[in-house]
Design a protein around this motif. Structure first.
Motif, PDB file in Angstrom:
ATOM      1  N   TYR A   6      -3.393   1.340   7.114  1.00 56.44           N
ATOM      2  CA  TYR A   6      -3.016  -0.087   7.127  1.00 56.44           C
ATOM      3  C   TYR A   6      -3.880  -0.912   8.081  1.00 56.44           C
ATOM      4  O   TYR A   6      -3.764  -2.143   8.108  1.00 56.44           O
ATOM      5  CB  TYR A   6      -1.541  -0.254   7.528  1.00 56.44           C
ATOM      6  N   GLY A   7      -4.737  -0.240   8.870  1.00 59.33           N
ATOM      7  CA  GLY A   7      -5.578  -0.952   9.833  1.00 59.33           C
ATOM      8  C   GLY A   7      -4.729  -1.851  10.717  1.00 59.33           C
ATOM      9  O   GLY A   7      -3.662  -1.450  11.193  1.00 59.33           O
ATOM     10  N   LYS A  24      -6.456  -1.467   4.650  1.00 55.90           N
ATOM     11  CA  LYS A  24      -7.576  -2.213   5.247  1.00 55.90           C
ATOM     12  C   LYS A  24      -8.764  -1.291   5.488  1.00 55.90           C
ATOM     13  O   LYS A  24      -8.592  -0.085   5.637  1.00 55.90           O
ATOM     14  CB  LYS A  24      -7.130  -2.797   6.594  1.00 55.90           C
ATOM     15  N   LYS A  25      -9.930  -1.904   5.603  1.00 58.60           N
ATOM     16  CA  LYS A  25     -11.112  -1.098   5.907  1.00 58.60           C
ATOM     17  C   LYS A  25     -10.848  -0.299   7.179  1.00 58.60           C
ATOM     18  O   LYS A  25     -10.384  -0.832   8.184  1.00 58.60           O
ATOM     19  CB  LYS A  25     -12.336  -1.998   6.096  1.00 58.60           C
ATOM     20  N   ASP A  67      -1.105  -7.358   8.666  1.00 56.07           N
ATOM     21  CA  ASP A  67      -0.876  -8.811   8.730  1.00 56.07           C
ATOM     22  C   ASP A  67       0.575  -9.110   9.072  1.00 56.07           C
ATOM     23  O   ASP A  67       0.869 -10.082   9.758  1.00 56.07           O
ATOM     24  CB  ASP A  67      -1.204  -9.462   7.376  1.00 56.07           C
TER      25      ASP A  67
END
Ligand code: UD1
Length: 340
Positions: free
Chosen positions: A130-131, A145-146, A134
């Motif tokens: 999920y990096g 996410k990246k 948000d």
């Protein structure tokens, strides 16, 4: 007849606790582990808890021939694939080692599963996919996410490999469990986390500091946008995490599902800061944690915790242990290690 589960990485931290949880439910377990970050003695400690010695194969699954021989030797109903390197820092410095080990072993396992008509696999994924989220808590539909590290990217790529194979083969069933932060030890204190070398994760570093193996615990960053400035994580007792694997296996073997690729968050749904961990540890153990604030650690995110409602509903699983139990068992385990 009892179903047979191949547990790759089964002498490791989460793997060994999952082996115990599977044995409790009557499953026959075969462990394959190259002992890169664990010891063979773990299988005897598992036996002390469950009174069943798991079958053990000391092999490297990234070795195609060894993997083939393993699958030729046993009749396997399902696989739980833990075997992987897990250190974020190390992966940044040596990405090839991570991609090679983590992805080739998965490909070899999948290839053998296909050859032997084995349709069920549970995969060890991570909330790292999920990096920096948000919104919190993260659900399974929160964007991937990246990745911030090659380690994290191996988890993302592995999930993609599994999903693509599920699309191509409707018989294949995959459950990816996205772990939050497992800590603690089995209540018997016969198995727990044994980091080789200097621990990278919070709990083993903290307990090693308290026992006197490390001078002080560095708290990485106290200027995050969180109530006390330190990072927040969703810490889960390793036995709760282990039982999530049993629930995933039961879903695959006994209940079936129309969807053949599923992802679940496995956390408690509660976030605690590093300072809250230290304070709670001090409260439940009566010990003082010597710590110093240091700069932020590269790649750390400020905060993440899970929405676990999907796993609660679909896997019929929930986390039962409180933070106090997790920390007390981690401390008891550290004291147990000090005896040897
Ligand atoms: C990381 C990975 C996760 C992986 C896990 C196991 C990311 C974002 N997370 O989790 O995917 O599964 O490791 O290897 O890649 N801390 C200190 N001092 C220390 C150690 C840690 O203050 O000595 C802090 C960290 O800054 C963090 C928290 O404690 O805020 C937890 O750290 P750690 O136990 O390393 O786990 P994660 O980084 O969350």
């Amino acid at each position: 007849m009892n179903k047979t589960i191949l547990v790759t990485g089964g002498t490791g931290y989460i793997g060994s606790h999952t082996v115990v949880a599977l044995q409790e439910k009557g499953y026959k377990v075969i462990i394959a582990d190259n002992l890169a970050n664990s010891e063979k003695e773990v299988i005897y400690n598992i036996e002390k808890i469950s009174h069943v010695l798991p079958q053990f194969e000391p092999i490297d699954l990234a070795n195609e021939q060894a993997c083939e021989a393993l699958f030729n030797k046993y009749s396997i109903n399902a696989v739980i694939h833990f075997a992987a390197y897990k250190y974020v820092n190390e992966s940044v410095n040596n990405p090839l080692r991570y991609y090679k080990n983590n992805l080739i072993s998965l490909l070899n396992v999948l290839n053998e599963m296909k050859k032997h008509n084995i349709c069920n696999i549970v995969f060890s994924s991570s909330c790292t996919v999920y990096g920096t989220p948000d919104t919190l808590p993260v659900t399974e539909t929160s964007p991937v996410k990246k990745s911030m590290s090659p380690y994290g990217n191996t988890k993302q790529v592995a999930e993609e490999i599994l999903e693509d194979n599920c699309k191509a083969d409707r018989h294949l069933k995959v459950i990816s469990l996205r772990y939050f932060n497992p800590i603690g030890a089995h209540p018997s204190i016969k198995i727990g986390e044994t980091a080789k070398g200097i621990p990278q994760n919070l709990l083993p570093y903290l307990t090693q500091t308290v026992i006197g193996k490390r001078e002080f615990l560095s708290v990485f960053g106290n200027d995050y946008n969180t109530p006390d400035g330190t990072c927040i994580r969703d810490y889960i007792h390793v036995m709760d995490l282990a039982y999530a694997h049993v629930c995933a296996i039961e879903r695959m073997l006994h209940m079936g599902s129309d969807i053949n690729y599923e992802v679940f968050n496995v956390g408690t749904g509660k976030g605690y800061s590093v300072l809250e961990i230290i304070q709670t540890f001090e409260k439940v153990t009566g010990m003082k944690v010597n710590f110093q604030f240091k700069g932020r650690r590269e790649g750390d995110i400020a905060q993440i915790w899970a929405d676990t409602s999907l796993a609660n509903k679909v896997l019929k699983w929930e986390a039962l242990y409180a933070l106090e139990d997790m920390l007390l068992s981690a401390w008891k385990w550290e004291k147990e290690l000090a005896k040897s």
